[in-house]
Design a protein around this motif. Structure first.
Motif, PDB file in Angstrom:
ATOM      1  N   UNK A 132     -25.570  27.650  71.325  1.00 48.40           N
ATOM      2  CA  UNK A 132     -26.003  26.423  72.000  1.00 48.40           C
ATOM      3  C   UNK A 132     -26.367  25.332  70.999  1.00 48.40           C
ATOM      4  N   UNK A 133     -26.978  25.729  69.878  1.00 47.88           N
ATOM      5  CA  UNK A 133     -27.437  24.771  68.876  1.00 47.88           C
ATOM      6  C   UNK A 133     -26.362  24.400  67.861  1.00 47.88           C
ATOM      7  N   UNK A 134     -25.347  25.204  67.723  1.00 52.52           N
ATOM      8  CA  UNK A 134     -24.352  25.025  66.663  1.00 52.52           C
ATOM      9  C   UNK A 134     -23.755  23.614  66.587  1.00 52.52           C
ATOM     10  N   UNK A 135     -23.299  23.006  67.676  1.00 52.93           N
ATOM     11  CA  UNK A 135     -22.757  21.639  67.559  1.00 52.93           C
ATOM     12  C   UNK A 135     -23.804  20.646  67.046  1.00 52.93           C
ATOM     13  N   UNK A 136     -25.038  20.811  67.492  1.00 52.52           N
ATOM     14  CA  UNK A 136     -26.130  19.949  67.022  1.00 52.52           C
ATOM     15  C   UNK A 136     -26.371  20.173  65.540  1.00 52.52           C
ATOM     16  N   UNK A 185     -27.599  14.401  57.754  1.00 58.02           N
ATOM     17  CA  UNK A 185     -28.396  14.648  56.553  1.00 58.02           C
ATOM     18  C   UNK A 185     -27.615  14.249  55.314  1.00 58.02           C
ATOM     19  N   UNK A 186     -26.361  14.652  55.252  1.00 57.21           N
ATOM     20  CA  UNK A 186     -25.532  14.341  54.093  1.00 57.21           C
ATOM     21  C   UNK A 186     -25.359  12.829  53.938  1.00 57.21           C
ATOM     22  N   UNK A 187     -25.155  12.136  55.039  1.00 62.27           N
ATOM     23  CA  UNK A 187     -25.028  10.683  54.987  1.00 62.27           C
ATOM     24  C   UNK A 187     -26.309  10.042  54.463  1.00 62.27           C
ATOM     25  N   UNK A 231     -34.560  14.910  59.707  1.00 60.85           N
ATOM     26  CA  UNK A 231     -33.521  15.513  60.563  1.00 60.85           C
ATOM     27  C   UNK A 231     -33.634  17.036  60.505  1.00 60.85           C
ATOM     28  N   UNK A 232     -33.787  17.575  59.314  1.00 58.67           N
ATOM     29  CA  UNK A 232     -33.904  19.028  59.128  1.00 58.67           C
ATOM     30  C   UNK A 232     -35.065  19.598  59.922  1.00 58.67           C
ATOM     31  N   UNK A 233     -36.193  18.893  59.924  1.00 58.13           N
ATOM     32  CA  UNK A 233     -37.419  19.425  60.508  1.00 58.13           C
ATOM     33  C   UNK A 233     -37.713  18.895  61.909  1.00 58.13           C
ATOM     34  N   UNK A 234     -36.776  18.187  62.498  1.00 56.66           N
ATOM     35  CA  UNK A 234     -36.984  17.668  63.847  1.00 56.66           C
ATOM     36  C   UNK A 234     -37.384  18.807  64.789  1.00 56.66           C
ATOM     37  N   UNK A 280     -33.760  22.518  62.375  1.00 59.41           N
ATOM     38  CA  UNK A 280     -33.435  23.892  62.021  1.00 59.41           C
ATOM     39  C   UNK A 280     -34.395  24.923  62.589  1.00 59.41           C
ATOM     40  N   UNK A 281     -35.448  24.490  63.253  1.00 61.30           N
ATOM     41  CA  UNK A 281     -36.306  25.430  63.978  1.00 61.30           C
ATOM     42  C   UNK A 281     -35.469  26.162  65.031  1.00 61.30           C
ATOM     43  N   UNK A 282     -34.455  25.509  65.531  1.00 54.24           N
ATOM     44  CA  UNK A 282     -33.596  26.142  66.540  1.00 54.24           C
ATOM     45  C   UNK A 282     -32.740  27.255  65.951  1.00 54.24           C
ATOM     46  N   UNK A 283     -32.486  27.203  64.650  1.00 50.93           N
ATOM     47  CA  UNK A 283     -31.797  28.324  64.001  1.00 50.93           C
ATOM     48  C   UNK A 283     -32.697  29.553  64.011  1.00 50.93           C
ATOM     49  N   UNK A 284     -33.972  29.322  63.821  1.00 53.10           N
ATOM     50  CA  UNK A 284     -34.928  30.427  63.896  1.00 53.10           C
ATOM     51  C   UNK A 284     -34.864  31.083  65.270  1.00 53.10           C
TER      52      UNK A 284
END
Length: 112
Positions: free
Chosen positions: A61-65, A73-75, A88-91, A96-100
């Motif tokens: 579910x989170x992968x496209x996001x 982030x790269x931009x 962006x990383x810590x939103x 990336x909390x959603x990866x957890x």
């Protein structure tokens, strides 16, 4: 036998840890921006792999996001803005909390 999701989460654990660490350092040390771009690329490479063998759920579910976030982030980093990249990383909603959540229950991952 480990599942495809468990294997993917295992492969992401160290690169994501590196991404978080260098994201923090780059906000204070502009000389770390190239290292941050490399960390973003490492995580993007793993997340960008074929996901057809992964089960439905929080990770998929989170992968496209996640992929959009890594691009953003790269931009930001390319423009010298490590603080925006870190935001962006810590939103709290889409970061990336959603990866957890997606890797919860596997070694090295826990949902908080």
């Amino acid at each position: 036998m480990t599942s495809a999701l468990e294997q993917r989460c295992e492969r992401l654990r160290q690169p994501v840890t590196e991404l978080v660490a260098v994201s923090i350092s780059a906000t204070l040390r502009p000389q770390d921006l190239p290292e941050l771009r490399a960390a973003i690329a490492d995580v993007r490479a793993i997340l960008g792999e074929d996901a057809s063998d992964l089960p439905p759920g929080a990770f998929i579910d989170w992968l496209p996001t996640a992929l959009r976030n890594l691009q953003r982030m790269d931009e930001a980093v390319a423009g010298g803005d490590a603080a925006t990249s870190y935001a962006i990383l810590t939103d709290k909603a889409d970061g990336f909390i959603r990866l957890t959540d997606g890797c919860a229950g596997f070694p090295g991952w826990s949902a908080t």
